[in-house]
Design an enzyme around this catalytic site. Structure first.
Site, PDB file in Angstrom:
ATOM      1  N   LYS A   1      69.071  -1.492  53.818  1.00  0.00           N
ATOM      2  CA  LYS A   1      68.140  -2.651  54.514  1.00  0.00           C
ATOM      3  C   LYS A   1      68.287  -2.267  56.067  1.00  0.00           C
ATOM      4  CE  LYS A   1      67.739  -4.637  50.381  1.00  0.00           C
ATOM      5  NZ  LYS A   1      69.123  -4.495  49.061  1.00  0.00           N
TER       6      LYS A   1
ATOM      7  N   HIS B   1      61.646  15.464  64.819  1.00  0.00           N
ATOM      8  CA  HIS B   1      61.516  15.223  63.575  1.00  0.00           C
ATOM      9  C   HIS B   1      59.887  15.643  64.249  1.00  0.00           C
ATOM     10  CE1 HIS B   1      63.277  11.981  62.928  1.00  0.00           C
ATOM     11  NE2 HIS B   1      63.438  12.803  61.613  1.00  0.00           N
TER      12      HIS B   1
ATOM     13  N   SER C   1      67.642  10.312  64.498  1.00  0.00           N
ATOM     14  CA  SER C   1      67.352   8.885  64.942  1.00  0.00           C
ATOM     15  C   SER C   1      68.816   7.685  65.482  1.00  0.00           C
ATOM     16  CB  SER C   1      66.827   8.198  63.976  1.00  0.00           C
ATOM     17  OG  SER C   1      65.425   9.142  63.270  1.00  0.00           O
TER      18      SER C   1
ATOM     19  N   ARG D   1      69.712  20.939  62.198  1.00  0.00           N
ATOM     20  CA  ARG D   1      70.427  20.823  63.629  1.00  0.00           C
ATOM     21  C   ARG D   1      72.246  21.626  63.383  1.00  0.00           C
ATOM     22  NH1 ARG D   1      70.146  14.634  63.391  1.00  0.00           N
ATOM     23  NH2 ARG D   1      71.437  15.041  61.921  1.00  0.00           N
TER      24      ARG D   1
END
Ligand code: PNS
Length: 162
Positions: free
Chosen positions: A42, A18, A129, A91
């Site tokens: 969530k 990022h 991530s 990517r």
């Protein structure tokens, strides 16, 4: 011409990949708004506020980069902040299908918004991530995936010391 770009994402957590995109976008656009998507999923490791705090610290040295958050439709947010460009990192081919669908959908929803793709630097092309969280949860080393500040916060969340 002053071009405002929005770099949206979950950033849960921010990775070196990022930061590579943020740094390079900051050289291409007059203003870059890194915007954390709220309420997308969530089961995030970090709250939106935590993700924004990390991003603010990590982008402090870029004067034309700011950090914000949004809910709801991305194109609606882009309109509100008066931007016309969405930046996304690519990517690998595997990212392409999802990004292709999203860019076309956003174009259909808002024809005046363009998506600009940046190839993530080669050395960051394997980082996500998701992978960083999985490795951290399983006790592996994440030093090459996320900056030290993010690493510390991840380990703290997981109750790990190192
Ligand atoms: O980092 P991510 O999870 O790949 O980011 C995806 C994100 C947040 C940019 C995307 O899910 C999004 O724009 N969500 C907002 C809702 C929206 O506008 N959906 C329609 C896009 S096709």
């Amino acid at each position: 011409m002053r071009t405002i770009a929005v770099y949206p994402g979950s950033f849960d957590p921010p990775t070196y990949g990022h930061l590579d995109i943020i740094e390079r976008s900051s050289r291409v656009f007059s203003r870059v708004i890194v915007s954390v998507a709220r309420n997308i999923r969530k089961d995030t490791m970090f709250t939106a506020a935590e993700r924004m705090t990390m991003l603010r610290t990590l982008t402090r040295s870029f004067p034309n980069v700011e950090v914000d958050s949004f809910r709801g439709l991305l194109v609606e947010y882009v309109r509100v902040v008066d931007a016309h460009v969405v930046v996304r990192g690519l990517r690998a081919i595997s990212d392409f299908e999802y990004e292709f669908q999203m860019a076309h959908m956003n174009k259909k929803l808002s024809p005046e918004v363009d998506t600009v793709f940046m190839m993530t630097g080669e050395r960051y092309s394997y980082i996500s991530s998701q992978i960083a969280k999985e490795i951290a949860r399983l006790g592996g080393k994440i030093d090459d995936l996320v900056p030290p500040l993010v690493r510390e916060r991840m380990l703290r969340k997981l109750g790990r010391k190192k």
